[in-house]
Structure formats: C-alpha cells, structure tokens
Motif scaffolding. Structure first.
Motif, PDB file in Angstrom:
ATOM      1  N   LEU A  59      -3.503   2.540   5.841  1.00 33.92           N
ATOM      2  CA  LEU A  59      -3.082   2.983   4.451  1.00 33.92           C
ATOM      3  C   LEU A  59      -1.415   2.706   4.537  1.00 33.92           C
ATOM      4  O   LEU A  59      -0.653   1.943   3.226  1.00 33.92           O
ATOM      5  CB  LEU A  59      -3.343   4.352   3.910  1.00 33.92           C
ATOM      6  CG  LEU A  59      -4.809   4.450   3.346  1.00 33.92           C
ATOM      7  CD1 LEU A  59      -5.199   6.144   3.438  1.00 33.92           C
ATOM      8  CD2 LEU A  59      -4.875   3.744   2.206  1.00 33.92           C
ATOM      9  N   GLN A  60      -0.753   3.404   5.381  1.00 32.13           N
ATOM     10  CA  GLN A  60       0.878   3.223   5.336  1.00 32.13           C
ATOM     11  C   GLN A  60       1.386   1.902   5.451  1.00 32.13           C
ATOM     12  O   GLN A  60       1.936   1.434   4.638  1.00 32.13           O
ATOM     13  CB  GLN A  60       1.124   3.945   6.603  1.00 32.13           C
ATOM     14  CG  GLN A  60       2.886   4.165   6.682  1.00 32.13           C
ATOM     15  CD  GLN A  60       3.031   4.735   8.243  1.00 32.13           C
ATOM     16  OE1 GLN A  60       2.614   4.654   9.076  1.00 32.13           O
ATOM     17  NE2 GLN A  60       4.184   5.721   8.000  1.00 32.13           N
ATOM     18  N   ILE A  63       0.456  -0.020   2.116  1.00 29.55           N
ATOM     19  CA  ILE A  63       1.259   0.395   0.996  1.00 29.55           C
ATOM     20  C   ILE A  63       2.739  -0.156   1.283  1.00 29.55           C
ATOM     21  O   ILE A  63       3.280  -0.568   0.011  1.00 29.55           O
ATOM     22  CB  ILE A  63       1.431   1.963   0.932  1.00 29.55           C
ATOM     23  CG1 ILE A  63       0.163   2.548   0.251  1.00 29.55           C
ATOM     24  CG2 ILE A  63       2.651   2.473   0.072  1.00 29.55           C
ATOM     25  CD1 ILE A  63      -0.130   4.116   0.751  1.00 29.55           C
ATOM     26  N   ALA A  68      -1.754  -1.846  -1.422  1.00 27.38           N
ATOM     27  CA  ALA A  68      -2.345  -0.595  -1.452  1.00 27.38           C
ATOM     28  C   ALA A  68      -3.625  -0.390  -1.886  1.00 27.38           C
ATOM     29  O   ALA A  68      -4.466   0.207  -1.344  1.00 27.38           O
ATOM     30  CB  ALA A  68      -1.339   0.417  -2.409  1.00 27.38           C
ATOM     31  N   LYS A  72      -6.802   0.927   0.458  1.00 28.97           N
ATOM     32  CA  LYS A  72      -7.183   2.085  -0.235  1.00 28.97           C
ATOM     33  C   LYS A  72      -8.716   1.988  -0.304  1.00 28.97           C
ATOM     34  O   LYS A  72      -9.568   2.821   0.124  1.00 28.97           O
ATOM     35  CB  LYS A  72      -6.368   2.378  -1.418  1.00 28.97           C
ATOM     36  CG  LYS A  72      -6.975   3.862  -2.073  1.00 28.97           C
ATOM     37  CD  LYS A  72      -6.608   4.167  -3.546  1.00 28.97           C
ATOM     38  CE  LYS A  72      -5.285   4.718  -3.242  1.00 28.97           C
ATOM     39  NZ  LYS A  72      -4.820   5.414  -4.615  1.00 28.97           N
ATOM     40  N   VAL A 166      -8.254   9.992   1.071  1.00 30.15           N
ATOM     41  CA  VAL A 166      -7.082   9.050   0.822  1.00 30.15           C
ATOM     42  C   VAL A 166      -5.820   9.951   0.131  1.00 30.15           C
ATOM     43  O   VAL A 166      -4.719   9.718   0.520  1.00 30.15           O
ATOM     44  CB  VAL A 166      -7.732   7.955  -0.195  1.00 30.15           C
ATOM     45  CG1 VAL A 166      -6.505   7.163  -0.624  1.00 30.15           C
ATOM     46  CG2 VAL A 166      -8.563   7.176   0.835  1.00 30.15           C
ATOM     47  N   ARG A 167      -6.084  10.866  -0.698  1.00 29.94           N
ATOM     48  CA  ARG A 167      -5.189  11.689  -1.293  1.00 29.94           C
ATOM     49  C   ARG A 167      -4.389  12.510  -0.328  1.00 29.94           C
ATOM     50  O   ARG A 167      -2.990  12.451  -0.498  1.00 29.94           O
ATOM     51  CB  ARG A 167      -5.474  12.594  -2.237  1.00 29.94           C
ATOM     52  CG  ARG A 167      -6.129  12.131  -3.676  1.00 29.94           C
ATOM     53  CD  ARG A 167      -6.332  13.234  -4.651  1.00 29.94           C
ATOM     54  NE  ARG A 167      -7.443  13.957  -4.430  1.00 29.94           N
ATOM     55  CZ  ARG A 167      -8.642  13.716  -4.692  1.00 29.94           C
ATOM     56  NH1 ARG A 167      -8.845  12.419  -5.275  1.00 29.94           N
ATOM     57  NH2 ARG A 167      -9.702  14.565  -4.504  1.00 29.94           N
ATOM     58  N   GLU A 170      -2.062   9.937   1.577  1.00 33.95           N
ATOM     59  CA  GLU A 170      -1.002   9.507   0.787  1.00 33.95           C
ATOM     60  C   GLU A 170      -0.029  10.589   0.782  1.00 33.95           C
ATOM     61  O   GLU A 170       1.264  10.296   0.616  1.00 33.95           O
ATOM     62  CB  GLU A 170      -1.643   8.778  -0.617  1.00 33.95           C
ATOM     63  CG  GLU A 170      -2.396   7.634  -0.614  1.00 33.95           C
ATOM     64  CD  GLU A 170      -3.071   7.299  -1.840  1.00 33.95           C
ATOM     65  OE1 GLU A 170      -3.006   6.028  -2.071  1.00 33.95           O
ATOM     66  OE2 GLU A 170      -3.194   8.281  -2.719  1.00 33.95           O
ATOM     67  N   LYS A 171      -0.475  11.893   0.415  1.00 34.03           N
ATOM     68  CA  LYS A 171       0.367  12.981   0.337  1.00 34.03           C
ATOM     69  C   LYS A 171       1.234  13.096   1.729  1.00 34.03           C
ATOM     70  O   LYS A 171       2.568  13.169   1.635  1.00 34.03           O
ATOM     71  CB  LYS A 171      -0.273  14.183   0.149  1.00 34.03           C
ATOM     72  CG  LYS A 171       0.573  15.441  -0.244  1.00 34.03           C
ATOM     73  CD  LYS A 171      -0.242  16.724  -0.215  1.00 34.03           C
ATOM     74  CE  LYS A 171       0.862  17.924  -0.238  1.00 34.03           C
ATOM     75  NZ  LYS A 171       0.183  19.109  -0.250  1.00 34.03           N
ATOM     76  N   LEU A 173       2.016  10.491   3.764  1.00 35.85           N
ATOM     77  CA  LEU A 173       3.104   9.537   3.527  1.00 35.85           C
ATOM     78  C   LEU A 173       4.312   9.631   2.846  1.00 35.85           C
ATOM     79  O   LEU A 173       5.310   9.655   3.180  1.00 35.85           O
ATOM     80  CB  LEU A 173       2.236   8.228   2.966  1.00 35.85           C
ATOM     81  CG  LEU A 173       1.282   7.555   4.102  1.00 35.85           C
ATOM     82  CD1 LEU A 173       0.415   6.482   3.544  1.00 35.85           C
ATOM     83  CD2 LEU A 173       1.743   7.318   5.485  1.00 35.85           C
ATOM     84  N   ARG A 174       4.048  10.326   1.504  1.00 33.08           N
ATOM     85  CA  ARG A 174       4.981  10.750   0.641  1.00 33.08           C
ATOM     86  C   ARG A 174       6.060  11.732   1.417  1.00 33.08           C
ATOM     87  O   ARG A 174       7.033  11.749   1.063  1.00 33.08           O
ATOM     88  CB  ARG A 174       4.480  11.264  -0.596  1.00 33.08           C
ATOM     89  CG  ARG A 174       4.120  10.187  -1.387  1.00 33.08           C
ATOM     90  CD  ARG A 174       3.896  10.438  -2.958  1.00 33.08           C
ATOM     91  NE  ARG A 174       2.998  11.735  -3.000  1.00 33.08           N
ATOM     92  CZ  ARG A 174       1.599  11.601  -3.035  1.00 33.08           C
ATOM     93  NH1 ARG A 174       1.028  10.350  -2.837  1.00 33.08           N
ATOM     94  NH2 ARG A 174       0.866  12.621  -3.059  1.00 33.08           N
ATOM     95  N   PRO A 178       2.643  11.293   8.181  1.00 35.89           N
ATOM     96  CA  PRO A 178       1.571  10.373   7.935  1.00 35.89           C
ATOM     97  C   PRO A 178       0.594  10.928   9.136  1.00 35.89           C
ATOM     98  O   PRO A 178       0.889  11.225  10.464  1.00 35.89           O
ATOM     99  CB  PRO A 178       1.825   9.138   8.215  1.00 35.89           C
ATOM    100  CG  PRO A 178       3.228   9.171   8.915  1.00 35.89           C
ATOM    101  CD  PRO A 178       3.733  10.497   8.773  1.00 35.89           C
TER     102      PRO A 178
END
Length: 189
Positions: A59-60, A63, A68, A72, A166-167, A170-171, A173-174, A178
């Motif tokens: 995912l990283q 994106i 993405a 995803k 996935v959420r 992604e969180k 990663l933000r 990760p």
C-alpha cells in the motif's frame, strides 16, 4: 533475499503439502492429521506474515507511485481471500480425518488457497517488484523470515475486516508508523 521470493517459496511449500495429502492412503489418519496440522498452521502463519509485513508496504509504495486504487483493491482482495482460507481451514477441522467429507473440505481449502496464490502472484507480487527496489525487498525479506521463524509454532487465526485493515494501514502511513498493525484491532466484525 527478496520478500517476493520468500512468499513464492511459501506458496511452493503450500502446494507441496496439499499434494502430499492427496497421495497418502486415507487409512493413515495419523499421518494425514499431522501433515494437515502442519499445513493449517503454515497457511495462517503465512497469511499473518503477509498482513503484518508485505501488504502494508505494498500500500505504501503503491500510494507513493500514485497507484493507490490498484494496490488498495489488491490488498482488500487479499485480506478477503485470507479470511476465506481461514474459514476453509476451520471447516476441515469439523470433519473426521480421512473421511470423504474431510477430503472434500481439504479440497475446498486447496482451491481457496490456490486461487489466492495465483492472483497474488499475478498482481501483488508483480506490482511490488515494479514499485519497490531490491534493497527494500531485501529488508522486508529479513523481517518476513524473522516473523515466520519467531512464530514457527503457529499464530492465532483471526479473520480481519478488509476495509478496516486498509484504513488502519493508511492511517499508519499518514502518521508515519506503517506496518504497526495490531492483529486484534483488525478483527472481522
């Protein structure tokens, strides 16, 4: 070492163990049971190693490469497939080893796993080789090998909600963390 090669090695071992089950006389229930137990534990360990190490980084890098939606979708599908495999493995455990029902359940688990591996080999692993450099793949291979070695005796089987998985990734990663997944936080509702 390359994580994609380690995953492929695991896939080959899974295929080999399923093939063994097909070639052992059904009256040898202790042998069938021992090989099945090894395979069932290995399937779960492999799935969790991918979920902890491989898919968050897929995912990283997806994106980062502005792919993405593709990665995803691949990840959502993989987590869904892992849940189907877990359910198929659980179904095998509901039958007496060596019976027609047991063999049918093993065949269903083999089919679910084979479909997943083929798709992963065509999509996720191919994309990862394109998107992640060899040094990154090596670093992850070390983590993957260590994870499987530390958990050689098996891990608890836990279905995960693909969307929540996935959420959560992604969180992470933000927030710059990760791969910091907690298996319990991804339980399927």
């Amino acid at each position: 070492m390359d994580i994609t090669e380690l995953i492929l090695d695991d896939h080959r071992e899974q295929r080999r163990l399923f093939a063994m089950l097909e070639q052992i006389d059904r009256s040898q229930t202790a042998v069938l049971s021992a090989i099945w137990d090894r395979l069932a534990a290995f399937l779960e360990l492999h799935a969790q190693a991918e979920e902890e190490i491989f898919y968050p980084v897929l995912l990283q890098v997806g994106i980062a490469a502005r792919r993405a939606s593709g990665v995803k979708d691949e990840t959502l599908d993989a987590i869904h497939d892992h849940n189907e495999i877990r359910d198929a493995v659980a179904e095998v455990g509901r039958h007496q080893v060596g019976t027609d029902d047991w063999y049918a359940a093993v065949a269903a688990a083999n089919l679910a796993n084979s479909d997943h591996m083929a798709e992963e080999e065509r999509e996720g692993l191919t994309d990862f080789r394109r998107l992640a450099g060899l040094s990154r793949r090596h670093e992850l291979a070390v983590d993957f090998a260590a994870y499987e070695a530390r958990n050689y005796a098996g891990v608890k089987s836990v279905d995960k909600d693909p969307d929540e998985y996935v959420r959560t990734v992604e969180k992470g990663l933000r927030t710059g963390v990760p791969g910091s997944l907690s298996v319990g936080s991804l339980k399927k509702s």
